[in-house]
Design a protein around this motif. Structure first.
Motif, short mmCIF file in Angstrom:
data_model
loop_
_atom_site.label_atom_id
_atom_site.label_comp_id
_atom_site.label_asym_id
_atom_site.label_seq_id
_atom_site.Cartn_x
_atom_site.Cartn_y
_atom_site.Cartn_z
N VAL A 40 0.78 -1.26 0.03
CA VAL A 40 -0.06 -0.13 -0.03
C VAL A 40 1.01 1.22 -0.04
N LEU A 41 1.95 1.19 0.72
CA LEU A 41 2.98 2.40 0.94
C LEU A 41 4.22 1.52 0.39
N GLU A 42 5.08 2.31 -0.11
CA GLU A 42 6.52 2.20 -0.53
C GLU A 42 7.52 2.05 0.66
N LEU A 43 7.96 0.78 0.74
CA LEU A 43 9.06 0.59 1.84
C LEU A 43 10.18 1.62 1.89
N PRO A 44 10.26 2.58 3.08
CA PRO A 44 11.28 3.45 2.97
C PRO A 44 12.84 2.53 2.69
N SER A 45 13.57 3.06 2.10
CA SER A 45 14.95 2.44 1.84
C SER A 45 15.59 2.32 3.32
N TYR A 46 16.71 1.53 3.24
CA TYR A 46 17.54 1.50 4.55
C TYR A 46 18.19 2.74 4.75
N GLN A 47 18.61 3.38 3.75
CA GLN A 47 19.70 4.77 3.84
C GLN A 47 18.65 5.92 4.45
N SER A 48 17.43 5.93 3.98
CA SER A 48 16.44 6.85 4.30
C SER A 48 16.07 6.43 6.00
N THR A 49 15.92 5.36 6.31
CA THR A 49 15.53 5.04 7.71
C THR A 49 16.82 5.37 8.44
N LEU A 50 17.90 4.86 8.11
CA LEU A 50 18.91 5.19 8.77
C LEU A 50 19.46 6.76 9.08
N ALA A 51 18.98 7.44 7.93
CA ALA A 51 19.26 8.98 8.24
C ALA A 51 18.26 9.65 9.08
N LEU A 52 17.08 8.95 9.01
CA LEU A 52 15.91 9.71 9.94
C LEU A 52 16.55 9.18 11.54
N VAL A 53 16.79 8.05 11.51
CA VAL A 53 17.15 7.47 12.94
C VAL A 53 18.41 8.13 13.44
N SER A 54 19.36 8.56 12.60
CA SER A 54 20.56 9.08 12.80
C SER A 54 20.42 10.73 13.32
N HIS A 55 19.39 11.24 12.94
CA HIS A 55 19.08 12.90 13.58
C HIS A 55 19.10 12.52 15.24
N PRO A 56 19.53 13.52 15.69
CA PRO A 56 19.78 13.54 17.11
C PRO A 56 18.44 13.87 17.88
N LEU A 57 17.50 14.55 17.16
CA LEU A 57 16.17 14.77 17.78
C LEU A 57 15.34 13.48 17.82
N MET A 58 15.37 12.74 16.61
CA MET A 58 15.00 11.33 16.61
C MET A 58 15.35 10.53 17.34
N ARG A 59 16.44 10.56 17.64
CA ARG A 59 17.24 9.62 18.72
C ARG A 59 16.71 9.95 19.99
N LEU A 60 16.48 11.33 20.43
CA LEU A 60 15.90 11.61 21.58
C LEU A 60 14.59 11.29 21.71
N VAL A 61 13.73 11.28 20.69
CA VAL A 61 12.39 10.69 20.80
C VAL A 61 12.30 9.27 21.07
N LEU A 62 12.91 8.57 20.37
CA LEU A 62 13.06 7.03 20.39
C LEU A 62 13.47 6.59 21.99
N PHE A 63 14.49 7.50 22.15
CA PHE A 63 15.15 6.80 23.89
C PHE A 63 13.75 7.33 24.73
N ALA A 64 12.99 8.47 24.39
CA ALA A 64 11.94 8.70 25.62
C ALA A 64 11.10 7.69 25.25
N PHE A 65 10.64 7.34 24.05
CA PHE A 65 9.63 6.38 23.80
C PHE A 65 10.12 5.00 24.58
N CYS A 66 11.38 4.55 24.27
CA CYS A 66 11.79 3.19 25.11
C CYS A 66 11.71 3.49 26.69
#
Length: 117
Positions: A40-66
């Motif tokens: 239904v949606l195109e699977l994001p590439s590994y590189q785009s997912t890695l770029a998203l997760v590598s951003h410091p703000l996203m890391r902070l959000v994921l850390f807070a979620f965990c």
């Protein structure tokens, strides 16, 4: 002087973790469990997912979620053992195992998030 209780802070972590999990987990399940596998949606590439997760703000959000999810689990599991299994006599052991496990999981999540390359 009377000793203060840590219960209010534990209940705040419990409710915040429950709210975060209730908002984010269904969305992630919908995306990664249905939308991407069914095409239904195109699977994001590994590189785009890695770029998203590598951003410091996203890391902070994921850390807070965990962090919040693990403490939500710890509080719920603690009271399941207390009320469901009626083992209140092991209060100290259950407290250390539940919240210690959440703390160890949080430290592990932080380590994994900050070592992503």
């Amino acid at each position: 002087m009377a000793k203060g209780s840590n219960e209010p802070m534990l209940w705040v972590l419990f409710s915040a973790g429950g709210a975060a999990a209730a908002l984010l987990i269904p969305m992630l399940l919908l995306l990664y469990g249905l939308a991407f596998p069914l095409g239904v949606l195109e699977l994001p590439s590994y590189q785009s997912t890695l770029a998203l997760v590598s951003h410091p703000l996203m890391r902070l959000v994921l850390f807070a979620f965990c962090f919040l999810s693990l403490f939500h689990w710890a509080h719920r599991f603690r009271y399941t053992l207390y009320d469901g299994l009626q083992i209140k006599h092991l209060n100290e052991v259950i407290f250390v195992v539940c919240y210690g496990g959440a703390l160890v999981g949080t430290v592990l999540a932080g380590y994994l998030l900050w070592t992503i390359r």
